[in-house]
Design a protein around this motif. Structure first.
Motif, PDB file in Angstrom:
ATOM      1  N   VAL A 298       0.838  -1.203   0.000  1.00  0.00           N
ATOM      2  CA  VAL A 298       0.000   0.000   0.000  1.00  0.00           C
ATOM      3  C   VAL A 298       0.871   1.250   0.000  1.00  0.00           C
ATOM      4  O   VAL A 298       0.617   2.204  -0.755  1.00  0.00           O
TER       5      VAL A 298
ATOM      6  N   GLY B 114      -5.618  -2.585  -1.922  1.00  0.00           N
ATOM      7  CA  GLY B 114      -4.516  -1.657  -1.649  1.00  0.00           C
ATOM      8  C   GLY B 114      -4.140  -0.847  -2.868  1.00  0.00           C
ATOM      9  O   GLY B 114      -3.899   0.366  -2.771  1.00  0.00           O
TER      10      GLY B 114
ATOM     11  N   SER C 234      -4.972   3.248  -3.197  1.00  0.00           N
ATOM     12  CA  SER C 234      -3.866   4.210  -3.270  1.00  0.00           C
ATOM     13  C   SER C 234      -4.174   5.359  -4.217  1.00  0.00           C
ATOM     14  O   SER C 234      -3.553   6.426  -4.136  1.00  0.00           O
TER      15      SER C 234
END
Length: 255
Positions: A67, A145, A149
């Motif tokens: 992440v 993740g 982002s």
């Protein structure tokens, strides 16, 4: 035939932009090599018998590093868009057949491609170094993740619009590292620190990414409800988007 055509993604321009970013060794070290190295130091060295949820601690650490690397890549590429605008590169592109929507779509595609790279690299490194979890949890955790982002691209765009080119990149690296420590990304937090972390930007994304693994229960046995993670993501996505829209528009109007 020009390579800069159309209102959608310009494949040739995207290919050239990906090559340009890949030639930036400093960016590659920070966004791809450093998260993988941090995982090898803090995740791969964990005992395979240490479990959390349906996987081991090494996989828990791997998600956090994936992440972080993905966020770093997305934010850095977004900041570079604003810097290109200040340097007049976007005005030059507007003199070509490439339409503004095509430029934007190509930059979004670039950010997605670059933010996927640290996730892929960490998945490979984790698979050969002892990270364990069922296959579907690997896929879902890393996919959440990676997609999560993308909200930090707005933060990068805002900082790129506010600061000068050199200052934007330096400030971005420092800010993201601090947010990662505060947001339960690098170090598992508990007690009052965990409560404070729930108000920070990275907490929601990394906790949602880990949710298929631990169902909200950290290694100290503390449970955090799913709705807290979702609210965190919605709040910071809206805040970053509004901030980026304001400063990017103001920067554009000055030109």
């Amino acid at each position: 035939m020009s390579v800069l055509t159309g209102a959608g993604i310009a494949p040739t321009y995207l290919k050239l932009d990906v090559r340009r970013v890949l030639r930036n060794r400093r960016a590659m070290i920070f966004t791809i090599a450093m998260p993988a190295l941090l995982y090898l130091v803090f995740g791969a060295t964990q005992s395979g018998d240490d479990r959390i949820g349906d996987g081991n601690v090494a996989f828990y650490v791997l998600i956090g590093m994936a992440v972080y690397g993905s966020i770093l890549a997305a934010a850095s590429n977004a900041a570079s868009v604003s810097i290109e605008q200040k340097e007049g590169w976007t005005r030059t592109l507007m003199m070509t057949p490439l339409k503004p929507s095509g430029y934007t779509a190509t930059k979004i595609a670039l950010a997605l491609v670059m933010s996927a790279l640290p996730v892929i690299v960490l998945a490979v490194v984790g698979a050969v170094s002892g990270a364990e979890a069922p296959a579907w949890i690997w896929i879902v955790c890393l996919l959440i993740g990676w997609l999560g982002s993308s909200l930090f691209a707005a933060l990068g765009l805002a900082l790129g619009s506010i600061l000068k080119s050199d200052g934007a990149m330096q400030a971005l690296g420092g800010i993201l590292a601090l947010l990662a420590f505060a947001g339960n990304v690098f170090v598992p937090l508990n007690g009052a620190m965990l409560t404070i972390a729930q108000f920070t930007p990275m907490y929601g994304v990394v906790s949602l990414a880990r949710y298929p693994l631990d169902e909200g229960v950290n290694m100290y046995g503390t449970h955090v409800a799913l709705w807290i993670m979702i609210v965190n993501v919605i709040f910071w996505a809206g805040t970053f988007a509004a901030t980026a829209a304001f400063f990017y528009s103001r920067s554009s109007n000055r030109q």
